[in-house]
Design an enzyme around this catalytic site. Sequence first.
Site, PDB file in Angstrom:
ATOM      1  N   HIS A  49      36.421  29.017  45.555  1.00  0.00           N
ATOM      2  CA  HIS A  49      35.786  29.245  44.256  1.00  0.00           C
ATOM      3  C   HIS A  49      35.353  27.907  43.691  1.00  0.00           C
ATOM      4  O   HIS A  49      36.066  26.915  43.805  1.00  0.00           O
ATOM      5  CB  HIS A  49      36.716  29.967  43.284  1.00  0.00           C
ATOM      6  N   HIS A 106      34.575  26.143  40.226  1.00  0.00           N
ATOM      7  CA  HIS A 106      34.677  26.227  38.769  1.00  0.00           C
ATOM      8  C   HIS A 106      33.424  25.605  38.167  1.00  0.00           C
ATOM      9  O   HIS A 106      32.970  24.543  38.624  1.00  0.00           O
ATOM     10  CB  HIS A 106      35.867  25.405  38.261  1.00  0.00           C
TER      11      HIS A 106
HETATM   12  P1  AMP Z   1      42.455  27.094  41.349  1.00  0.00           P
HETATM   13  O1  AMP Z   1      43.650  26.377  40.793  1.00  0.00           O
HETATM   14  O2  AMP Z   1      41.289  26.178  41.572  1.00  0.00           O
HETATM   15  O3  AMP Z   1      42.806  27.928  42.550  1.00  0.00           O
HETATM   16  O4  AMP Z   1      41.957  28.065  40.185  1.00  0.00           O
HETATM   17  C1  AMP Z   1      42.235  29.424  40.126  1.00  0.00           C
HETATM   18  C2  AMP Z   1      41.654  29.903  38.833  1.00  0.00           C
HETATM   19  O5  AMP Z   1      41.581  31.311  38.869  1.00  0.00           O
HETATM   20  C3  AMP Z   1      42.465  29.529  37.586  1.00  0.00           C
HETATM   21  O6  AMP Z   1      41.639  28.774  36.697  1.00  0.00           O
HETATM   22  C4  AMP Z   1      42.868  30.893  37.005  1.00  0.00           C
HETATM   23  O7  AMP Z   1      42.867  30.895  35.601  1.00  0.00           O
HETATM   24  C5  AMP Z   1      41.792  31.802  37.584  1.00  0.00           C
HETATM   25  N1  AMP Z   1      42.162  33.205  37.702  1.00  0.00           N
HETATM   26  C6  AMP Z   1      43.281  33.722  38.266  1.00  0.00           C
HETATM   27  N2  AMP Z   1      43.242  35.066  38.235  1.00  0.00           N
HETATM   28  C7  AMP Z   1      42.060  35.407  37.660  1.00  0.00           C
HETATM   29  C8  AMP Z   1      41.432  36.647  37.349  1.00  0.00           C
HETATM   30  N3  AMP Z   1      42.013  37.815  37.626  1.00  0.00           N
HETATM   31  N4  AMP Z   1      40.220  36.622  36.758  1.00  0.00           N
HETATM   32  C9  AMP Z   1      39.628  35.439  36.460  1.00  0.00           C
HETATM   33  N5  AMP Z   1      40.163  34.242  36.735  1.00  0.00           N
HETATM   34  C10 AMP Z   1      41.372  34.215  37.323  1.00  0.00           C
END
Ligand code: AMP
Length: 124
Positions: free
Chosen positions: A104, A106
């Site tokens: 993903h 950001h």
């Molecule tokens: P990372 O630390 O780069 O893996 O970021 C994962 C991101 O996913 C975090 O910023 C979380 O807040 C976000 N996240 C986790 N579950 C969900 C969800 N169901 N919908 C939207 N964002 C999510």
Amino acid sequence: MAYDDTNIFAKILRGEIPCNKVYEDEYSLAFHDINPQAPVHVLVIPKGDFVSMADFTASAPAELITGFFRAVGKVAEELGLVEAGYRTLANAGDNAHQEVPHLHVHIFGGKKLGPMLDSHFSGS
Ligand code: AMP
């Protein structure tokens, strides 16, 4: 690392759990982060089983790689972030605290963002 299709973004892609969608095309899906770290905080994910940037760029078909990165740029444009500026970030693995093992990107924006990383690195 093998792809685990029980991760939360895989469930979102399969429609098993909802998301707050901002953009979708055949290559990608973008939605608001559930725990925003900036006034605008959107995640863009590719449609495919890819854990990380290294996995994606090594294994995904060229059309998907192109389509995904076009989507990242398009989402930033559609969110109105281009003129003022924004940041993209993709965490991979433990050192980067990757929480969800599906690639993903950001997108952060909507305010003056802080330093790229914390300022405690001393060079050693
Ligand atoms: P990372 O630390 O780069 O893996 O970021 C994962 C991101 O996913 C975090 O910023 C979380 O807040 C976000 N996240 C986790 N579950 C969900 C969800 N169901 N919908 C939207 N964002 C999510």
